[in-house]
Design a protein around this motif. Structure first.
Motif, mmCIF file in Angstrom:
data_model
loop_
_atom_site.group_PDB
_atom_site.id
_atom_site.type_symbol
_atom_site.label_atom_id
_atom_site.label_comp_id
_atom_site.label_asym_id
_atom_site.label_seq_id
_atom_site.Cartn_x
_atom_site.Cartn_y
_atom_site.Cartn_z
ATOM 1 N N PHE A 1 38.018 37.420 43.545
ATOM 2 C CA PHE A 1 36.874 37.055 44.385
ATOM 3 C C PHE A 1 35.755 36.398 43.576
ATOM 4 O O PHE A 1 34.708 36.061 44.124
ATOM 5 N N SER A 2 35.956 36.209 42.261
ATOM 6 C CA SER A 2 34.892 35.667 41.414
ATOM 7 C C SER A 2 34.568 34.210 41.740
ATOM 8 O O SER A 2 33.519 33.709 41.356
ATOM 9 N N VAL A 3 35.473 33.527 42.455
ATOM 10 C CA VAL A 3 35.230 32.125 42.807
ATOM 11 C C VAL A 3 34.348 32.011 44.036
ATOM 12 O O VAL A 3 33.995 30.905 44.454
ATOM 13 N N LEU A 4 33.994 33.150 44.632
ATOM 14 C CA LEU A 4 33.154 33.149 45.825
ATOM 15 C C LEU A 4 31.827 33.832 45.526
ATOM 16 O O LEU A 4 31.777 34.815 44.792
ATOM 17 N N SER A 5 30.759 33.307 46.084
ATOM 18 C CA SER A 5 29.442 33.896 45.866
ATOM 19 C C SER A 5 28.552 33.589 47.059
ATOM 20 O O SER A 5 28.717 32.568 47.724
ATOM 21 N N LEU A 6 27.605 34.480 47.291
ATOM 22 C CA LEU A 6 26.635 34.262 48.355
ATOM 23 C C LEU A 6 25.260 33.885 47.820
ATOM 24 O O LEU A 6 24.311 33.776 48.589
ATOM 25 N N ASN A 7 25.171 33.668 46.492
ATOM 26 C CA ASN A 7 23.842 33.343 45.972
ATOM 27 C C ASN A 7 23.828 32.336 44.828
ATOM 28 O O ASN A 7 22.752 31.975 44.362
ATOM 29 N N CYS B 1 39.212 38.007 69.444
ATOM 30 C CA CYS B 1 38.504 37.258 68.401
ATOM 31 C C CYS B 1 39.455 36.764 67.319
ATOM 32 O O CYS B 1 40.582 37.248 67.180
ATOM 33 N N LYS B 2 38.959 35.823 66.549
ATOM 34 C CA LYS B 2 39.609 35.489 65.283
ATOM 35 C C LYS B 2 38.818 36.171 64.179
ATOM 36 O O LYS B 2 37.586 36.198 64.202
ATOM 37 N N VAL B 3 39.545 36.735 63.189
ATOM 38 C CA VAL B 3 38.908 37.467 62.098
ATOM 39 C C VAL B 3 39.296 36.852 60.754
ATOM 40 O O VAL B 3 40.467 36.561 60.501
ATOM 41 N N LEU B 4 38.302 36.661 59.911
ATOM 42 C CA LEU B 4 38.509 36.320 58.498
ATOM 43 C C LEU B 4 38.036 37.520 57.690
ATOM 44 O O LEU B 4 36.868 37.898 57.755
ATOM 45 N N TYR B 5 38.954 38.133 56.945
ATOM 46 C CA TYR B 5 38.656 39.362 56.197
ATOM 47 C C TYR B 5 38.665 39.044 54.703
ATOM 48 O O TYR B 5 39.670 38.582 54.162
ATOM 49 N N LEU B 6 37.533 39.280 54.047
ATOM 50 C CA LEU B 6 37.419 39.064 52.603
ATOM 51 C C LEU B 6 37.509 40.414 51.909
ATOM 52 O O LEU B 6 36.615 41.252 52.044
ATOM 53 N N ASP B 7 38.609 40.626 51.177
ATOM 54 C CA ASP B 7 38.866 41.914 50.543
ATOM 55 C C ASP B 7 38.681 41.826 49.037
ATOM 56 O O ASP B 7 39.293 40.992 48.372
ATOM 57 N N ALA B 8 37.833 42.701 48.496
ATOM 58 C CA ALA B 8 37.658 42.792 47.043
ATOM 59 C C ALA B 8 38.001 44.197 46.549
ATOM 60 O O ALA B 8 37.666 44.547 45.426
ATOM 61 N N GLU B 9 38.649 44.982 47.388
ATOM 62 C CA GLU B 9 38.955 46.370 47.051
ATOM 63 C C GLU B 9 40.431 46.586 46.749
ATOM 64 O O GLU B 9 40.790 47.122 45.704
#
Length: 260
Positions: free
Chosen positions: A122-128, A81-89
C-alpha cells in the motif's frame, strides 16, 4: 452546493439525503462511516461483512426483528452498491482465506466486478503526498461503476496506513478536506477502519471508566467530528468474533439505533 433564499427554505423543505444503510447511517454521496475498536476486536471482519451486504443489498449483519409474522430488517441496505476495498491488514492470502469463509456463508454467490479489493503493497498510495495522492485518486476514479446511478462505496482498512500525518494534530483536517472534495467529484461514500484510543479516562475518584461516543476514537477530535456515523466495536477476551457488541456512537443524519 446550493444557495438558498432563507424565506424559501423556511417554507420548502430541501430534498432528503438519500441513505445507503438504514435511516441516515451512510449517506449515498459524501457519506462517511468510522468503524472504531481496539486491536483484535474484529473491525476488519465487520468492514468485510458490511461490504458484502452493500454489494448484495442484504440487511447489515443480516439482522432482523420480528413483527407479527413478518421479519423486518433492522439496518436495511436500500440499493445494491459497488465496493472498492483497500486492505492494508491481511494481504492477498489473508483476503483469499477470509473471502472463502464469507462466500461459503452466502452459498458462493458471484459478486463479479461489484466487489474489488486491493491488497498488498500500500506504500504506493497516499492521502496526503505525491505521487501516492494521484495514484489513490486514479484508483478510486477508475473503479467507479459503469452505471452512474449505481452507488459507489470505498472502504479503507485501516485509514492510518494511507497517510503520514499525525493523528493527534488538527492537520488531519487537510486529509478530510481532500477526501470530501473527491467524494463530491466522484460521488462515493466512504467507510474507514480506525483504532480506538487506549488512553484511560478517570472519574472523580480516580477510577478508570469506559470511553463512550466520539471519545472512543484515537487521535484528534477533528477525526470523529468529520464523520457522519461512528460504529464502535467491543469483544470480550476469548469470545469469538461472532460475539460482538456493536454500538452506534454517532449518527448525524438520523436517529441513533439501539445498541446491539
Amino acid at each position: 452546493m446550493p444557495l438558498y433564499i432563507l424565506d424559501e427554505l423556511r417554507d420548502n423543505a430541501p430534498p432528503s439525503i438519500p441513505s445507503l444503510i438504514g435511516k441516515g447511517l451512510l449517506p449515498a454521496h459524501g457519506g462517511r462511516m468510522w468503524i472504531v475498536g481496539s486491536t483484535g476486536t474484529g473491525k476488519s471482519v465487520v468492514a468485510f461483512d458490511i461490504a458484502f451486504s452493500l454489494v448484495l443489498q442484504e440487511p447489515l449483519f443480516r439482522a432482523y426483528r420480528t413483527v407479527g409474522e413478518k421479519k423486518i430488517p433492522i439496518f436495511p441496505v436500500h440499493r445494491p452498491c459497488k465496493v472498492l476495498y483497500l486492505d492494508a491488514e491481511l494481504g492477498p492470502w489473508g483476503c483469499h482465506e477470509r473471502a472463502q469463509k464469507f462466500y461459503q456463508s452466502r452459498s458462493f454467490v458471484n459478486l463479479e466486478r461489484n466487489f474489488m479489493i486491493l491488497s498488498g503493497d500500500f506504500s504506493v498510495l497516499s492521502l496526503n503526498k505525491e505521487p501516492g495522492l494521484s495514484n489513490m485518486k486514479t484508483l478510486i476514479s477508475h473503479n467507479r461503476p459503469e452505471d452512474s446511478e449505481q452507488p459507489y462505496v470505498v472502504i479503507i482498512d485501516p485509514i492510518r496506513d494511507y497517510h503520514s500525518l499525525s493523528e493527534n494534530e488538527d492537520e488531519m483536517s487537510r486529509l478530510w478536506n481532500t477526501l470530501r472534495a473527491w467524494q463530491y467529484e466522484m460521488k462515493f461514500a466512504l467507510i474507514m477502519v480506525h483504532h480506538e484510543s487506549d488512553k484511560p479516562i478517570l472519574d472523580a475518584w480516580g477510577q478508570s471508566i469506559q470511553r463512550k461516543g466520539t471519545a472512543r476514537s484515537r487521535g484528534h477530535s477533528v477525526n470523529p467530528q468529520s464523520m457522519d456515523t461512528m460504529l464502535g466495536i467491543r469483544r470480550e477476551i476469548n469470545k469469538p468474533v461472532t460475539s460482538l457488541e456493536l454500538t452506534w456512537e454517532k449518527v448525524r443524519h438520523g436517529p441513533v439505533p439501539a445498541e446491539g
